[in-house]
Design an enzyme around this catalytic site. Structure first.
Site, short mmCIF file in Angstrom:
data_model
loop_
_atom_site.label_atom_id
_atom_site.label_comp_id
_atom_site.label_asym_id
_atom_site.label_seq_id
_atom_site.Cartn_x
_atom_site.Cartn_y
_atom_site.Cartn_z
N GLU A 1 -4.76 0.48 1.60
CA GLU A 1 -3.49 -0.03 2.16
C GLU A 1 -3.12 -1.35 1.50
OE1 GLU A 1 -1.12 1.81 3.53
OE2 GLU A 1 -2.46 2.30 5.18
N ASP B 1 -1.15 -0.44 -3.48
CA ASP B 1 -0.35 0.29 -4.48
C ASP B 1 0.52 -0.65 -5.30
OD1 ASP B 1 1.49 -0.13 -2.38
OD2 ASP B 1 2.38 1.88 -2.52
N GLY C 1 10.61 4.61 11.07
CA GLY C 1 10.10 3.32 11.55
C GLY C 1 8.70 3.38 12.12
N GLY D 1 5.85 4.10 10.12
CA GLY D 1 4.84 4.01 9.07
C GLY D 1 4.47 5.36 8.47
N LEU D 2 5.35 6.34 8.62
CA LEU D 2 5.08 7.68 8.08
C LEU D 2 5.89 7.98 6.81
CD1 LEU D 2 4.94 9.64 11.44
CD2 LEU D 2 3.06 9.35 9.85
N ASP E 1 4.20 6.19 -1.39
CA ASP E 1 4.95 7.06 -0.50
C ASP E 1 5.74 8.11 -1.27
OD1 ASP E 1 3.91 5.29 1.24
OD2 ASP E 1 5.80 4.35 1.81
N TYR F 1 6.98 -7.79 4.26
CA TYR F 1 6.35 -6.98 3.20
C TYR F 1 6.42 -7.70 1.84
CZ TYR F 1 5.34 -2.87 0.29
OH TYR F 1 4.78 -1.99 -0.61
C1 GLA Z 1 4.74 0.92 2.60
C2 GLA Z 1 5.17 0.96 1.13
C3 GLA Z 1 4.03 1.49 0.26
C4 GLA Z 1 2.73 0.73 0.52
C5 GLA Z 1 2.44 0.66 2.03
C6 GLA Z 1 1.24 -0.20 2.33
O1 GLA Z 1 4.55 2.20 3.07
O2 GLA Z 1 6.31 1.78 0.96
O3 GLA Z 1 4.40 1.40 -1.09
O4 GLA Z 1 2.75 -0.54 -0.05
O5 GLA Z 1 3.55 0.15 2.74
O6 GLA Z 1 0.08 0.34 1.78
#
Ligand code: GLA
Length: 309
Positions: free
Chosen positions: A20, A23, A93, A95-96, A138, A186
Site C-alpha cells: 500500500e 505504487d 469512495g 477504497g475499491l 488501480d 494523498y
Molecule cells: C489509491 C491510488 C493508488 C495507490 C493506493 C494506495 O488507490 O489510486 O494508485 O496509491 O491509493 O496504495
C-alpha cells in the site's frame, strides 16, 4: 483506432492484499480484482452522451469519462462520438478503486487499446486530466487481473505476473467512511514519501520488503504467515504513513483477536475506505462480505448475491 460499432466493456474494482502506497514510488503491489464491476455500453452516434445507472446524477464521475476520452484522442485514437451507458456495481469512495474501473471500462468500450496500454492510458488520464497523482495499481488491476489470482505488479513499468491466491477467504469490512481520493492528503503524503529519511519513505521501504516476502509466502501458499505481514502493513500505514483513522484501527484490532483471522489491514489510499481480512476458509464473521474466494470464483455473501457480475 476507435470503436465503430456498438459494444460492451467492463472492468472490476479491486482489493489489495499487500503493497500500500508503494505504487507511486515504483514498488510492487498485490491487488486482486473483485466481483463488482463497472460496465459501459457504447453506441456510436453524432455526439457524446453519458448516462449512468450506478452513479449519482449530480456526481462528478463524468470528469473521469472525459479525462479518458481526452487522453485517447491525444494518443491518436480516432474516436467516434456516441452514447455511453454506464452501470456501476463498484461502490464509490470506499477504497475499491471505482474511478479506475470506470476509466478502464470506458477506454475499453470506445477504443481498441490492449489491456497493457489501457492501464497506462487510464493512469495518465487520472494524473494529467483529473489531477490525482495516483500510481499504476488501480488501473492495472482493472485492465489486467484474472480471477482467483493476485496481480503481482511492478509499478516501475507495469510488468506483472498472476499469483494464485492462497487457501483462505478475503473479507471486506466497511465502516462506512466515504471519501474522495482527491479530497485526502494523498498528494501531500506522496511528496513526503519521496523524501529520504521521512516517516512516509520508511513506510515505503519496509512495505516493499514485506511485499517481496509476501510473494514468497504466496508461492508456498502460506496464508497464515502472509496474514502477519498484513497486520504489520496496517501498523505502518497507521504510524508511519499516517493514513489510518481510529475506526479502521479499531476494526483491525478487533479482527486480530478473532481466531481464524490470519491478517487484516486498511486497504487502498486510507483516510476512510475498508479493512480487508484474510481468513481461514469457512470462518464467518459478522459484517464481512465475501468478495474473492479460494476456488477462483468471485461471489458475494448470500444477501448480496444479486450483485453478481
Ligand atoms: C489509491 C491510488 C493508488 C495507490 C493506493 C494506495 O488507490 O489510486 O494508485 O496509491 O491509493 O496504495
Amino acid at each position: 483506432m476507435g470503436a465503430t460499432a456498438a459494444r460492451l466493456a467492463s472492468a472490476p474494482g479491486r482489493i489489495n492484499l499487500l503493497g500500500e502506497h508503494v505504487d507511486h514510488q515504483g514498488g510492487t503491489v498485490l491487488p486482486v480484482a473483485v466481483n463488482l464491476r463497472t460496465t459501459v455500453s457504447y453506441t456510436p452516434g453524432d455526439a457524446w452522451a453519458f448516462l449512468s445507472e450506478g452513479h449519482d446524477d449530480g456526481g462528478d464521475w463524468t470528469r473521469y469519462v472525459r479525462a479518458v476520452l481526452d487522453i485517447l484522442a491525444e494518443e491518436g485514437h480516432d474516436l467516434v462520438p456516441g452514447r455511453l451507458a454506464i452501470t456501476s456495481r463498484v461502490p464509490e469512495g470506499r477504497g475499491l478503486a471505482s474511478s479506475a474501473a470506470l476509466e478502464v471500462a470506458v477506454a475499453g468500450a470506445v477504443s481498441d487499446a490492449m489491456p497493457f496500454d489501457l492501464m497506462h492510458l487510464c493512469r495518465r488520464a487520472e494524473n494529467e486530466k483529473v489531477g490525482v497523482p495516483c500510481g499504476l495499481m488501480d488501473q492495472a488491476v482493472a485492465a489486467c487481473a484474472i480471477s482467483g489470482h493476485a496481480l503481482a505488479l511492478d509499478c516501475r513499468d507495469g510488468t506483472f505476473f498472476h499469483l494464485p491466491l492462497p487457501e483462505a477467504e478475503l473479507l471486506l469490512f466497511d465502516p462506512g467512511i466515504e471519501r474522495t481520493l482527491a479530497d485526502t492528503p494523498y498528494a501531500e503524503r506522496l511528496a513526503e514519501a519521496g523524501k529520504p529519511g521521512s516517516a512516509a519513505a520508511r513506510h515505503v521501504a519496509e512495505e516493499n520488503a514485506r511485499v517481496a516476502r509476501g510473494i514468497e509466502l504466496l508461492d508456498k501458499g502460506d496464508a497464515e504467515e502472509f496474514g502477519d505481514l498484513m497486520f504489520e502493513s496496517h501498523a505502518s500505514l497507521r504510524d508511519l504513513y499516517r493514513c489510518s483513522l481510529p475506526a479502521l484501527d479499531t476494526l483491525v484490532d478487533e479482527l486480530a483477536r478473532v481466531r481464524g483471522v490470519y491478517g487484516a489491514r486498511l486497504m487502498g489510499a486510507g483516510w476512510g475506505g475498508c479493512v480487508v481480512a484474510l481468513v481461514e476458509p469457512g470462518v464467518r464473521l459478522e459484517g464481512g462480505q465475501l468478495l474473492v474466494s479460494d476456488d477462483g470464483l468471485y461471489r458475494m455473501a448470500a444477501d448480496d448475491a444479486d450483485n453478481g457480475s
